[in-house]
Structures are given as C-alpha cells and as structure tokens.
Scaffold this motif. Structure first.
Motif, PDB file in Angstrom:
ATOM      1  N   GLY A   1       0.811  -1.204   0.000  1.00 39.15           N
ATOM      2  CA  GLY A   1       0.000   0.000   0.000  1.00 39.15           C
ATOM      3  C   GLY A   1       0.847   1.257   0.000  1.00 39.15           C
ATOM      4  N   THR A   2       1.917   1.238   0.786  1.00 38.94           N
ATOM      5  CA  THR A   2       2.828   2.390   0.812  1.00 38.94           C
ATOM      6  C   THR A   2       3.479   2.604  -0.545  1.00 38.94           C
ATOM      7  N   ILE A   3       3.948   1.510  -1.149  1.00 37.84           N
ATOM      8  CA  ILE A   3       4.570   1.608  -2.467  1.00 37.84           C
ATOM      9  C   ILE A   3       3.567   2.112  -3.498  1.00 37.84           C
ATOM     10  N   GLY A   4       2.322   1.643  -3.398  1.00 33.66           N
ATOM     11  CA  GLY A   4       1.289   2.099  -4.323  1.00 33.66           C
ATOM     12  C   GLY A   4       1.018   3.583  -4.201  1.00 33.66           C
ATOM     13  N   GLU A   5       1.015   4.098  -2.969  1.00 35.87           N
ATOM     14  CA  GLU A   5       0.799   5.535  -2.772  1.00 35.87           C
ATOM     15  C   GLU A   5       1.949   6.343  -3.364  1.00 35.87           C
ATOM     16  N   VAL A   6       3.174   5.854  -3.199  1.00 36.28           N
ATOM     17  CA  VAL A   6       4.325   6.561  -3.768  1.00 36.28           C
ATOM     18  C   VAL A   6       4.229   6.568  -5.292  1.00 36.28           C
ATOM     19  N   ARG A   7       3.890   5.428  -5.882  1.00 30.44           N
ATOM     20  CA  ARG A   7       3.758   5.362  -7.338  1.00 30.44           C
ATOM     21  C   ARG A   7       2.672   6.308  -7.833  1.00 30.44           C
ATOM     22  N   ALA A   8       1.561   6.355  -7.101  1.00 32.96           N
ATOM     23  CA  ALA A   8       0.464   7.231  -7.519  1.00 32.96           C
ATOM     24  C   ALA A   8       0.875   8.701  -7.421  1.00 32.96           C
ATOM     25  N   SER A   9       1.574   9.067  -6.353  1.00 31.15           N
ATOM     26  CA  SER A   9       1.978  10.460  -6.183  1.00 31.15           C
ATOM     27  C   SER A   9       2.978  10.898  -7.244  1.00 31.15           C
ATOM     28  N   LEU A  10       3.780   9.956  -7.743  1.00 30.98           N
ATOM     29  CA  LEU A  10       4.766  10.266  -8.775  1.00 30.98           C
ATOM     30  C   LEU A  10       4.238   9.992 -10.184  1.00 30.98           C
ATOM     31  N   ASP A  11       2.953   9.630 -10.275  1.00 25.34           N
ATOM     32  CA  ASP A  11       2.329   9.307 -11.556  1.00 25.34           C
ATOM     33  C   ASP A  11       3.044   8.140 -12.237  1.00 25.34           C
ATOM     34  N   TRP A  12       3.371   7.123 -11.454  1.00 21.91           N
ATOM     35  CA  TRP A  12       4.025   5.927 -11.971  1.00 21.91           C
ATOM     36  C   TRP A  12       3.062   4.753 -12.083  1.00 21.91           C
ATOM     37  N   GLY A  13       1.775   5.015 -11.892  1.00 18.55           N
ATOM     38  CA  GLY A  13       0.799   3.935 -11.942  1.00 18.55           C
ATOM     39  C   GLY A  13       0.620   3.391 -13.347  1.00 18.55           C
ATOM     40  N   THR A  14       0.035   2.196 -13.429  1.00 18.64           N
ATOM     41  CA  THR A  14      -0.229   1.575 -14.723  1.00 18.64           C
ATOM     42  C   THR A  14      -1.425   2.244 -15.380  1.00 18.64           C
ATOM     43  N   PRO A  15      -1.283   2.852 -16.537  1.00 19.00           N
ATOM     44  CA  PRO A  15      -2.406   3.532 -17.188  1.00 19.00           C
ATOM     45  C   PRO A  15      -3.375   2.527 -17.801  1.00 19.00           C
ATOM     46  N   SER A  16      -4.545   2.992 -18.156  1.00 17.61           N
ATOM     47  CA  SER A  16      -5.549   2.136 -18.788  1.00 17.61           C
ATOM     48  C   SER A  16      -6.185   2.873 -19.955  1.00 17.61           C
ATOM     49  N   VAL A  17      -6.646   2.101 -20.918  1.00 19.33           N
ATOM     50  CA  VAL A  17      -7.276   2.678 -22.097  1.00 19.33           C
ATOM     51  C   VAL A  17      -8.652   3.213 -21.722  1.00 19.33           C
ATOM     52  N   SER A  18      -9.069   4.313 -22.339  1.00 18.33           N
ATOM     53  CA  SER A  18     -10.368   4.912 -22.051  1.00 18.33           C
ATOM     54  C   SER A  18     -11.470   4.164 -22.798  1.00 18.33           C
ATOM     55  N   SER A  19     -12.500   3.754 -22.055  1.00 13.59           N
ATOM     56  CA  SER A  19     -13.614   3.023 -22.671  1.00 13.59           C
ATOM     57  C   SER A  19     -14.811   3.922 -22.964  1.00 13.59           C
ATOM     58  N   SER A  20     -14.652   5.229 -22.798  1.00 16.53           N
ATOM     59  CA  SER A  20     -15.760   6.144 -23.061  1.00 16.53           C
ATOM     60  C   SER A  20     -16.029   6.223 -24.556  1.00 16.53           C
ATOM     61  N   LEU A  21     -17.308   6.203 -24.921  1.00 11.58           N
ATOM     62  CA  LEU A  21     -17.710   6.351 -26.317  1.00 11.58           C
ATOM     63  C   LEU A  21     -18.017   7.814 -26.609  1.00 11.58           C
ATOM     64  N   PRO A  22     -17.453   8.358 -27.677  1.00 15.65           N
ATOM     65  CA  PRO A  22     -17.715   9.767 -28.006  1.00 15.65           C
ATOM     66  C   PRO A  22     -19.206  10.027 -28.173  1.00 15.65           C
ATOM     67  N   GLY A  23     -19.705  11.030 -27.435  1.00 17.62           N
ATOM     68  CA  GLY A  23     -21.105  11.423 -27.561  1.00 17.62           C
ATOM     69  C   GLY A  23     -22.075  10.578 -26.781  1.00 17.62           C
ATOM     70  N   ALA A  24     -21.609   9.513 -26.099  1.00 15.09           N
ATOM     71  CA  ALA A  24     -22.506   8.642 -25.345  1.00 15.09           C
ATOM     72  C   ALA A  24     -22.517   9.040 -23.886  1.00 15.09           C
ATOM     73  N   GLN A  25     -23.657   8.852 -23.239  1.00 16.19           N
ATOM     74  CA  GLN A  25     -23.789   9.139 -21.820  1.00 16.19           C
ATOM     75  C   GLN A  25     -23.707   7.825 -21.050  1.00 16.19           C
ATOM     76  N   GLU A  26     -22.763   7.756 -20.111  1.00 14.14           N
ATOM     77  CA  GLU A  26     -22.578   6.528 -19.343  1.00 14.14           C
ATOM     78  C   GLU A  26     -23.639   6.444 -18.257  1.00 14.14           C
ATOM     79  N   VAL A  27     -24.353   5.297 -18.233  1.00 16.93           N
ATOM     80  CA  VAL A  27     -25.415   5.067 -17.258  1.00 16.93           C
ATOM     81  C   VAL A  27     -25.234   3.665 -16.700  1.00 16.93           C
ATOM     82  N   SER A  28     -25.325   3.538 -15.383  1.00 15.14           N
ATOM     83  CA  SER A  28     -25.160   2.218 -14.775  1.00 15.14           C
ATOM     84  C   SER A  28     -26.324   1.329 -15.145  1.00 15.14           C
ATOM     85  N   PRO A  29     -26.132   0.003 -15.203  1.00 12.95           N
ATOM     86  CA  PRO A  29     -27.215  -0.901 -15.571  1.00 12.95           C
ATOM     87  C   PRO A  29     -28.417  -0.787 -14.665  1.00 12.95           C
ATOM     88  N   SER A  30     -28.222  -0.580 -13.366  1.00 11.86           N
ATOM     89  CA  SER A  30     -29.350  -0.503 -12.450  1.00 11.86           C
ATOM     90  C   SER A  30     -30.210   0.721 -12.737  1.00 11.86           C
TER      91      SER A  30
END
Length: 490
Positions: free
Chosen positions: A252-281
């Motif tokens: 957890g400590t190492i994870g906080e250091v990585r996050a503060s230094l922007d060393w985290g693992t990035p992820s691809v954006s799943s947002s669709l252009p022009g679409a509104q995200e709504v939860s299934p419920s």
C-alpha cells in the motif's frame, strides 16, 4: 559436537571499537533474523520453487484443454465465429454474466470468461473451446491477469498467504522484507571475514575467497552458506523488491508513492464519443422491454448494450487486426461504454498494447501502447513478470527455481551452523547463543548510516520495522539474562 580443528578461523579484527560495533550489530541482526525469520523464508522459498515451475506444469497437465489443432491450410475465415463460441459457453452457464473472451493463437483454445459470485475475488469461470470446431474442451476457473488455472492458483495462494487467507499475507511480507536484508548483511559480513594478509588482498581475490567451498565440519558449512549467498545476493534483493509490491502493508505504501509520482499503470479509455454513461441498475427501466442475443441474464438484471452476436464479432475482428494474440476482449459494464481489448502477458512479450472498440461500428475509439506508459510502470510490469516466471518462459522459470533452491539450502546450512556452534561438550539440547555485544561507545558515522538505513527501510516496510524492533528488545533481554546468570552471587 565440534572440536578446535573443525572451527573456522577467527575473522579479522576491525580497526577500532566503532568498526567492531558495526560488525557486531550486523552479526547480531543476522543471527536473530536468521533464527526467527528463516522458517518464514523457508516456506516462501519452497512455495516459490513450486510456483516458478507451475506455468510449465500447467501447460503440460492441461494440454488437451489448452491446445487446438488448425486444419491444414486453414485461415482466419475458417475459425468458428467468436459469437458462436460465446453462445455455446453461455448455454453451459446461462446464469452467469459474460466477463470477457480470451482469443489465443492458432494452436490455442478460446476462453469464454464469466463472472461468478461464488468464486473468490479475481477468479473467473472459464469455458475452453476449440476455435476451429466449436467443441468445448474444458470448463475450469482462471485467476488474475496471468490467467492461472486451479493448480497454479493454489500454489500461488500458498506462496502469497501460506493458505491462511488474508492474515497469511503478513507471513509472506515479513519473509520478503527480511530476505534482502539478510542477503546484503550476510555478504557484507562474509566480505569482512576474508583475511587481507600482510600485503593486503585485492577485491577480486577477496571475492574468490568468498566463493571457496572446501574444508570440513562447520568450516565447510559456513563456506557453502557464504559462497551461495555471494552468488545469489542480487536475486534475493530482486525477490524482496518485487515481492513487496504485492504485499499487504508495504504494498500500500509503495502504491501511494507510485500514484503520487504518476508511476501507476495507465488504462485505455472506454468512453464512447457522444454517449452518456449510465449504470445498468439506473438504466434498467429504459431497457425493460428490450430483447436480444444475451442482453438479459436471468434474475431480473439487465446487461448493457453491445453484447449481441454482431457486436461480439465486430469487436473480436478489430482486436485481432489491431493487436497480437493471445489477447482478451472485455465487454462494457456501464451503458455508453466501449469494449476494451488488451494483449495478454506471454513469454518473450515485452509490451502489452490495448485498444477500445466501438461495438456498434467496430472502430477503435482509443489506443494505449505500452511504449506510452511511464518508464517506472513499464519497469514494474517487467519486474513482476520476471518474479512470476512468465517474461522469458522456461529459462526464466529455471533461474527462479534455482534461486529458490539456493535459498532453501542456505536456510538449512544456517541452522546447521547454529547447531554446530554449540560449545564443545555441551548437551544435545543446548544451542548456541547470539554473538556477544561490543561494549557501548560513541557511534561512528558508519554505524549511524547503518541505523538510519534500517529505520528508513522500516518506514517503507513496516513489518520489517516492527520485527526489527522486536529483535532489538529480544537481544537486550538476552544480554540482561546472560549477565545475571554469569554474575556470581555475593
């Protein structure tokens, strides 16, 4: 029992009281940590040895389920559509939600993955299908990003928690945090122990002396212990650094250091252009009247759009065109999101690219190449895969297995040295005590640096700090008892 001829020569005496104090501090720390932490390290090494070879054992023991044979002259067009494979798998588990599809190479089966609330965290139900015939070849579970099957998952659980659940992670973290300290401290003491001679001894000759394994009795045991530690010290430090990234407290400590230094693992954006995200419920009422291929699981839950046969095949086709197999495509979990596809970890694959795909059109809406990751995130990914034995396949696993075997041998030799260090003629049940403490004097710069380094490391790895403090208290108590016993009554 030992005799004078089997005892090792006395180490060279450091130049002054301050130097002797540094050496004494290292010896006592090595003694208490070695005696009390070695059982934890032994368990971690034995399970680590099993885990090192688990990927290869997994491939051999599950070969019929994992492999497929492409017909002669077959092309991509001859594959069974991914949507048809998904339908076959859903027929076996109609009550489970689709979690993804792993598309393998031509000689691998396709895995259709489902979320199962009855399975442990990070574990998915996996149905294996031949991509050329559509036949089911197996039904099992897989764990984590490495896709471990049950045997490897069971071994990994033993390595991570000693099969004790979440509390067992404290054992593995303690073992990992002390492994590197014992390795470095032991090599430093072994270096200091080598005699310099009247004319002095060069560094290379001292290293050669550290690698000697001859002698008899405790001398030979000590030399085997020291030579092996000299050879594998870098590997032991590597296991400590990479192992702590998965730990419960230090992780957890190492994870906080990585996050503060922007060393985290990035992820691809799943947002669709022009679409509104709504939860299934929240969107359930709007889609209550919809029907379609796989859009409505039993039990009243409503899935998001983009899970019909056409969408699955469009996404799979784009993923195979944009990325390298094996890869995994993952459906959206929120209405208004795209599918994501990412290259799986595989032997000799140093990069893992990912894309997001619009299920309605098959177009790529976002792309994240591994080369765009922060350098620290890239290094972390490589180091973790090295630790798991998956980055370079079988050679990687052989090296890890040899390292684990060396650690096991060193623990055994360490206890053997402790046993053989008993005073001559002592009863079998009496064991040797810790090295004697050098009388107190003004600390030298080297001692201050050593203590400061231990304190700093204890902040990063709290379990090391707590246990190290406990060893200091035990050491002080031991000295107090020994002085009381050795002082004659007045």
């Amino acid at each position: 029992m030992t005799n004078a001829s089997s005892r090792p020569p006395s180490p060279p005496r450091p130049g002054g009281v301050g130097d002797r104090r540094q050496h004494s501090l290292l010896r006592r720390l090595h003694f208490f940590a070695g005696v009390l932490c070695a059982p934890l390290i032994l368990v971690a090494a034995v399970t680590g040895l099993l885990y090192a070879v688990a990927p290869t054992v997994e491939q051999v023991t599950n070969r019929p389920m994992l492999t497929a044979e492409a017909p002669d002259g077959a092309t991509e067009a001859d594959r069974v559509p991914v949507s048809a494979l998904v339908s076959t798998a859903q027929a076996a588990h109609p009550d489970l939600a689709l979690a993804g599809v792993r598309i393998g190479d031509d000689d691998e089966t396709t895995r259709v993955l489902f979320s199962d609330p009855d399975l442990p965290e990070s574990t998915l139900r996996a149905v294996f299908l031949d991509p050329w015939t559509g036949e089911v070849t197996g039904d099992s579970t897989q764990y984590g990003s490495s896709g471990s099957l049950p045997l490897r998952q069971w071994i990994a659980d033993g390595h991570r928690t000693a099969w004790l659940g979440e509390p067992g992670r404290l054992y593995s973290e303690t073992a990992a945090s002390w492994l590197g300290v014992l390795a470095v401290g032991g090599v430093v003491m072994w270096w200091q122990r080598q005699p310099t001679g009247r004319t002095g001894r060069t560094g290379s000759s001292r290293v050669r002396a550290m690698l000697r394994t001859g002698g008899a009795g405790r001398v030979r045991t000590m030399r085997l212990h020291g030579a092996t530690g000299t050879l594998v010290v870098a590997g032991m430090v590597f296991l400590t650094v990479t192992g702590l990234t998965w730990s419960s407290v230090a992780g957890g400590t190492i994870g906080e250091v990585r996050a503060s230094l922007d060393w985290g693992t990035p992820s691809v954006s799943s947002s669709l252009p022009g679409a509104q995200e709504v939860s299934p419920s929240a969107d359930a009422g709007a889609h209550a009247g919809h029907s379609g291929h796989g859009d409505h699981p039993p039990g009243g839950a409503v899935r998001v759009s983009g899970l019909n046969a056409g969408s699955v095949d469009r996404v799979a086709a784009t993923a195979v065109q944009e990325l390298r197999t094996p890869l995994t495509v993952t459906p959206p979990t929120v209405e208004g999101q795209a599918w994501t596809a990412a290259e799986d970890r595989a032997a000799y694959r140093l990069t893992n690219d990912a894309v997001a795909v619009d299920w309605a059109t098959g177009e790529v809406t976002d792309r994240l190449d591994f080369t765009d990751w922060p350098l620290a995130a890239q290094a972390t990914s490589w180091l973790i895969q090295l630790h798991m034995g998956t980055l370079f396949g079988l050679p990687n696993q052989i090296v890890l297995a040899a390292l684990a075997a060396a650690i096991i041998a060193m623990v055994c030799w360490g206890y053997a040295m402790w046993w053989k260090r008993r005073p001559v003629g002592s009863p079998a049940g009496r064991l040797a005590g810790p090295p004697r403490r050098v009388p107190w004097s003004r600390p030298t710069a080297g001692t201050v640096v050593l203590v400061a380094a231990l304190v700093a490391y204890g902040v990063v790895a709290p379990l090391f700090g707590v246990t190290c403090l406990a060893f200091v208290l035990v050491s002080a108590l031991w000295d107090a008892v020994r002085r009381r016993v050795s002082t004659p009554p007045r």
